[in-house]
Design an enzyme around this catalytic site. Structure first.
Site, PDB file in Angstrom:
ATOM      1  N   LYS A 172       0.826  -1.208   0.000  1.00 52.66           N
ATOM      2  CA  LYS A 172       0.000   0.000   0.000  1.00 52.66           C
ATOM      3  C   LYS A 172       0.861   1.261   0.000  1.00 52.66           C
ATOM      4  O   LYS A 172       0.579   2.232  -0.725  1.00 52.66           O
ATOM      5  CB  LYS A 172      -0.928   0.000   1.221  1.00 52.66           C
ATOM      6  CG  LYS A 172      -1.692   1.301   1.454  1.00 52.66           C
ATOM      7  CD  LYS A 172      -2.652   1.608   0.315  1.00 52.66           C
ATOM      8  CE  LYS A 172      -3.309   2.979   0.475  1.00 52.66           C
ATOM      9  NZ  LYS A 172      -4.191   3.069   1.645  1.00 52.66           N
ATOM     10  N   LYS A 241       0.902  11.552   5.504  1.00 52.26           N
ATOM     11  CA  LYS A 241       1.145  10.468   6.457  1.00 52.26           C
ATOM     12  C   LYS A 241       1.649   9.213   5.747  1.00 52.26           C
ATOM     13  O   LYS A 241       2.636   8.594   6.145  1.00 52.26           O
ATOM     14  CB  LYS A 241      -0.136  10.158   7.228  1.00 52.26           C
ATOM     15  CG  LYS A 241      -0.008   9.067   8.288  1.00 52.26           C
ATOM     16  CD  LYS A 241      -0.683   7.754   7.974  1.00 52.26           C
ATOM     17  CE  LYS A 241      -2.054   7.760   7.479  1.00 52.26           C
ATOM     18  NZ  LYS A 241      -2.647   6.419   7.292  1.00 52.26           N
TER      19      LYS A 241
END
Length: 303
Positions: A172, A241
């Site tokens: 991811k 993030k």
């Protein structure tokens, strides 16, 4: 599978449409979120409300979570009112993006309570969550993955990344780095072309017919930048993030990422200029400010 009790924690931008799809497919859900409005919407569709993550894990054998940060995931999984203390939960499926080290840490700790952890971060945005067209990058023990696969298939395409905890998270992170890098460089190219006198719609047509085609030119730019809505559905804070997590992992592994580091700086500046809650497609606005020109408005091609 419809008889298996399922829990869902985190009903945000991604979590609510995913939970809604599970409900629509015939599964009964025990849900928890601090956002009572989101909980009420799920209850109206047939879900049962819970008062905490622990309450969910006392009622559901399989618990899904879609949460914003690694710290929140850790608290939900391992905190005083966390899943680890639940009486019924057997499998924890984390749909969040936490990074591989956090995924391994949570997996190891849940294992002490005989709870199997599966990391299954998703890609495809809020639109993909609503349509059931997400890419789910799944890592965990094969038998447990097989158990939850029919549920995951309700959400999108399931792609196995291996049995080791954290491999789905690694996939991811690198995927999101590629995605935001494509957005950043495509925004630069678009602004340059407009300043030179090119029509932005013509530019996208050329990009998508040739070697410049990427997820930004196909989707993000025509959907959120050319209409100037900047509402793709992924905040600058979340993109930053994910990029930080990826670069931290790369540094720990000794993998240099000079391009990724430059993209992180662009995200930092976008965050400082437009705020953490601004859509990450605002990267284009940052480039516009520097160039002293604005990409002209075009009707959303999906309208």
């Amino acid at each position: 599978m419809s008889q298996t009790s399922i829990g869902f924690i985190g009903l945000g931008t991604m979590g609510e449409p995913m939970a809604t799809r599970l409900l629509a497919s015939g599964h009964h859900l025990h849900v928890f979120d601090l956002n009572t409005a989101a909980v009420d919407r799920l209850v109206a569709l047939g879900a049962s409300v819970c008062t905490s993550a622990l309450d969910v894990s006392n009622k559901a054998e399989i618990v899904f979570a879609s949460l914003p940060t690694p710290n929140v995931v850790e608290k939900v999984a391992l905190g005083p009112d966390g899943l680890i203390h639940g009486e019924k939960v057997k499998v924890f499926v984390d749909l969040s993006t936490t990074g591989p080290r956090m995924a391994k840490y949570i997996s190891e700790n849940l294992a002490t309570a005989d709870i199997i952890a599966i990391d299954s971060p998703v890609s495809g945005g809020a639109a993909g969550a609503a349509k059931g067209t997400l890419a789910l990058m799944v890592a965990g023990p094969a038998q447990a993955v097989q158990l939850v696969q029919p549920m995951l298939q309700t959400l999108g395409k399931v792609i196995s990344c291996g049995e080791l905890a954290g491999l789905g998270q690694t996939m991811k992170l690198v995927n999101n780095l590629v995605s935001v890098t494509a957005l950043a460089v495509s925004s630069e190219a678009l602004v340059m072309g407009v300043k030179a006198g090119l029509d932005p719609q013509v530019m996208l047509e050329v990009f998508n017919a040739g070697s410049g085609r990427n997820s930004a030119t196909v989707d993000k730019l025509p959907r959120a930048v050319l209409p100037r809505t900047f509402d793709f559905g992924f905040t600058t804070a979340l993109s930053l993030k994910d990029t930080r997590l990826c670069l931290d992992e790369a540094e720990a592994m000794g993998v240099p990422m000079p391009v990724g580091s430059a993209v992180r700086q662009v995200l930092n500046m976008t965050n400082a200029t437009f705020g953490p809650d601004a859509d990450f497609t605002r990267i284009a606005c940052l480039i516009e400010q520097w160039a002293g020109i604005e990409v002209p408005t075009r009707k959303n091609v999906n309208d």
